[in-house]
Design an enzyme around this catalytic site. Structure first.
Site, mmCIF file in Angstrom:
data_model
loop_
_atom_site.group_PDB
_atom_site.id
_atom_site.type_symbol
_atom_site.label_atom_id
_atom_site.label_comp_id
_atom_site.label_asym_id
_atom_site.label_seq_id
_atom_site.Cartn_x
_atom_site.Cartn_y
_atom_site.Cartn_z
ATOM 1 C CG ASN A 1 -1.856 1.130 1.307
ATOM 2 O OD1 ASN A 1 -1.780 2.052 0.481
ATOM 3 N ND2 ASN A 1 -2.737 1.117 2.280
ATOM 4 N NE ARG B 1 -6.077 1.708 -0.246
ATOM 5 C CZ ARG B 1 -6.083 2.880 0.377
ATOM 6 N NH1 ARG B 1 -4.988 3.340 0.938
ATOM 7 N NH2 ARG B 1 -7.184 3.578 0.449
ATOM 8 C CG HIS C 1 -13.504 3.470 3.135
ATOM 9 N ND1 HIS C 1 -14.289 4.467 3.678
ATOM 10 C CD2 HIS C 1 -12.225 3.770 3.452
ATOM 11 C CE1 HIS C 1 -13.515 5.342 4.289
ATOM 12 N NE2 HIS C 1 -12.271 4.946 4.169
ATOM 13 C CG HIS D 1 -14.455 1.869 6.642
ATOM 14 N ND1 HIS D 1 -13.619 0.818 6.350
ATOM 15 C CD2 HIS D 1 -13.641 2.903 6.968
ATOM 16 C CE1 HIS D 1 -12.367 1.193 6.494
ATOM 17 N NE2 HIS D 1 -12.355 2.467 6.860
ATOM 18 C CG ASN E 1 -8.459 10.170 10.351
ATOM 19 O OD1 ASN E 1 -9.081 10.919 11.118
ATOM 20 N ND2 ASN E 1 -7.466 10.576 9.605
ATOM 21 N N GLY E 2 -11.151 8.241 8.060
ATOM 22 C CA GLY E 2 -12.080 8.419 6.940
ATOM 23 C C GLY E 2 -13.246 7.472 7.169
ATOM 24 N NE ARG F 1 -10.710 12.429 4.208
ATOM 25 C CZ ARG F 1 -10.684 11.144 3.902
ATOM 26 N NH1 ARG F 1 -11.619 10.626 3.121
ATOM 27 N NH2 ARG F 1 -9.740 10.354 4.361
ATOM 28 N N GLY G 1 -15.373 1.981 14.527
ATOM 29 C CA GLY G 1 -16.363 0.901 14.461
ATOM 30 C C GLY G 1 -15.938 -0.318 15.267
ATOM 31 C CD GLU G 2 -11.723 -2.963 13.125
ATOM 32 O OE1 GLU G 2 -10.668 -3.142 13.747
ATOM 33 O OE2 GLU G 2 -11.779 -2.899 11.880
ATOM 34 C CD GLU H 1 -9.123 -1.316 3.941
ATOM 35 O OE1 GLU H 1 -9.405 -0.495 3.076
ATOM 36 O OE2 GLU H 1 -8.727 -0.993 5.064
HETATM 37 P P1 AMP Z 1 -8.654 4.131 11.258
HETATM 38 O O1 AMP Z 1 -8.656 5.262 10.280
HETATM 39 O O2 AMP Z 1 -9.517 2.988 10.860
HETATM 40 O O3 AMP Z 1 -7.274 3.726 11.705
HETATM 41 O O4 AMP Z 1 -9.353 4.705 12.589
HETATM 42 C C1 AMP Z 1 -8.797 5.757 13.340
HETATM 43 C C2 AMP Z 1 -9.824 6.220 14.360
HETATM 44 O O5 AMP Z 1 -10.160 5.121 15.238
HETATM 45 C C3 AMP Z 1 -9.307 7.341 15.252
HETATM 46 O O6 AMP Z 1 -10.255 8.390 15.338
HETATM 47 C C4 AMP Z 1 -9.199 6.680 16.593
HETATM 48 O O7 AMP Z 1 -9.490 7.569 17.626
HETATM 49 C C5 AMP Z 1 -10.272 5.619 16.537
HETATM 50 N N1 AMP Z 1 -10.026 4.661 17.592
HETATM 51 C C6 AMP Z 1 -8.996 3.804 17.706
HETATM 52 N N2 AMP Z 1 -9.083 3.152 18.893
HETATM 53 C C7 AMP Z 1 -10.183 3.631 19.524
HETATM 54 C C8 AMP Z 1 -10.815 3.387 20.782
HETATM 55 N N3 AMP Z 1 -10.297 2.495 21.632
HETATM 56 N N4 AMP Z 1 -11.952 4.059 21.084
HETATM 57 C C9 AMP Z 1 -12.474 4.956 20.216
HETATM 58 N N5 AMP Z 1 -11.912 5.245 19.034
HETATM 59 C C10 AMP Z 1 -10.797 4.593 18.691
#
Ligand code: AMP
Length: 398
Positions: free
Chosen positions: A7, A92, A181, A209, A212-213, A242, A334-335, A385
């Site tokens: 990537n 990717r 995504h 999804h 951050n995005g 964004r 989400g996770e 992914e």
């Molecule tokens: P990603 O772009 O999928 O890596 O997601 C990043 C986002 O996930 C950031 O805003 C993080 O704050 C959020 N995130 C990661 N861990 C946690 C958590 N334990 N609780 C809430 N948000 C989280």
């Protein structure tokens, strides 16, 4: 079969080496500051091998790829004996335009077509192309596959992907909604069907999804029928930085009033807006949760807006699909964000969604968070992914 997944960004390059027998991750890593000075963090996941975390000169992506191969094959840090053990590379690629509705084996003609997609993603595609070219230069004849963020959304019907602009801009310039995504939405929706024990062809799934995005997708009978991102990844939900959906009139108003250039305006919309812009605190949902708990009203507003937009977009998709069997939460928030999931599911009472509070109190793992009597199943499914890219690469290369 061992597959290297790449990537490539403009100054970074993430990689994973996956053994497709058992889909086992052998090593992963990140090259950073390519074109500046260069740093490589390489993590082998095989016993007895050492993590490498040091500066390495990387004037271009070619040196980055060479450093990755060097570490993957080194006696101390490596997980394979030589480059010959790497059977294929999956790349990717952000934007495949209308040309690519599926992953494709890379050859000169495909490279030409990728170049033609560059105007659609001027920040991302050139970096992806540079990564592919560097890999081809360093790895020679190893077969390579391109996997697109946009491809999964190519099944959207024209009523969903068209903008109500003069038709000529679609015909001559390709101006339409593409969505992003796609690899993630595809992975979690297919995993959702597996977990439900039903063919995906019989399911209506809303995939959220949220990272951050962020984007939401409506997946009916295994095909994407709508998604919240558009011509670019700027629109739909408010995101980390964004703005999401915005009246184009606001752009004209602000540019006129403050004398912004289009680049300055786009920088505000892409980098200074979203939950960061609203809260003035952070783009990170952990920081927002903490600030909101301490009484920061704008942090709470940013969270409320985000949850509201996810819920109302999902509501639109329930209408578009005439029902919904399952909702999936994935990506960073989400996770890992039980509070965000609970707040969003509050809006789904009309769908008969019921959440099990204890089950929802989970992070980073696959869990059914709805109660047995919930009319719609709600899952947390960590996205992967890289695995989709590796699987597509294996299937195409054979
Ligand atoms: P990603 O772009 O999928 O890596 O997601 C990043 C986002 O996930 C950031 O805003 C993080 O704050 C959020 N995130 C990661 N861990 C946690 C958590 N334990 N609780 C809430 N948000 C989280």
């Amino acid at each position: 079969m061992k597959i290297l997944v790449i990537n490539a960004g403009s100054s970074s390059l993430k990689y994973q080496l996956i053994d497709m027998e058992g889909e086992k991750l052998l090593a992963k890593g990140l090259c950073e500051r390519i074109g500046i000075d260069g740093h490589l963090k390489h993590t082998p996941l095989v016993e007895g091998k050492t993590v490498f975390d040091e500066d390495v000169a990387m004037p271009t992506h070619s040196e980055a790829i060479a450093a990755v191969i060097d570490k993957l094959t080194s006696p101390q840090y490596g997980v394979v004996n030589s480059m010959k053990e790497i059977d294929a590379v999956g790349h990717r690629v952000v934007h495949g335009g209308e040309k690519f509705a599926a992953s494709v084996r890379i050859d000169d003609e495909v490279m030409k077509a990728l170049e033609e997609c560059t105007p659609f993603a001027p920040l991302h595609n050139p970096a992806n192309i540079t990564g592919i070219n560097a890999c081809r230069a360093v790895m020679g004849d190893v077969p390579m596959v391109a996997v697109f963020d946009t491809a999964f959304h190519q099944t959207m019907p024209s009523k969903a992907y068209m903008y109500a602009l003069p038709y000529q801009y679609y015909l001559s310039d390709g101006v339409r909604r593409y969505g992003f995504h796609g690899t993630s939405h595809r992975f979690v929706s297919s995993r959702c069907a597996e977990l439900m024990g039903k063919p995906i062809e019989e399911l209506k799934i809303i995939s959220c999804h949220m990272g951050n995005g962020s984007s939401v997708a409506a997946i009916k009978n295994g095909q994407c029928v709508d998604t919240s991102m558009g011509f670019t990844p700027l629109v739909g939900l408010p995101m980390g930085t964004r703005c999401g959906d915005l009246d184009a009139g606001v752009i004209q108003f602000l540019m006129h009033k403050y004398g912004y250039s289009i680049d300055e305006m786009l920088n505000i919309l892409n980098k200074k807006s979203g939950v960061l812009g609203i809260s003035g605190v952070s783009s990170d949902f952990r920081d927002l949760g903490k600030a909101a708990a301490e009484g920061n009203e704008r942090a709470q507003l940013a969270l409320d807006m985000f949850h509201y937009w996810v819920a109302k977009t999902a509501g639109a998709y329930a209408a578009a699909m005439n029902g919904v069997d399952a909702v999936v939460f994935t990506a960073g928030v989400g996770e890992n964000g039980p509070d965000s999931r609970a707040a969003i599911c509050e809006y789904f009472g009309y769908l008969g969604v019921k959440i099990d509070k204890d089950a929802n109190n989970c992070r980073g793992k696959e869990v059914l968070i709805s109660t047995p009597d919930s009319a719609v199943k709600v899952f947390v499914i960590p996205t992967n992914e890289e695995l989709v890219i590796a699987r597509d690469t294996r299937d195409i290369v054979g």
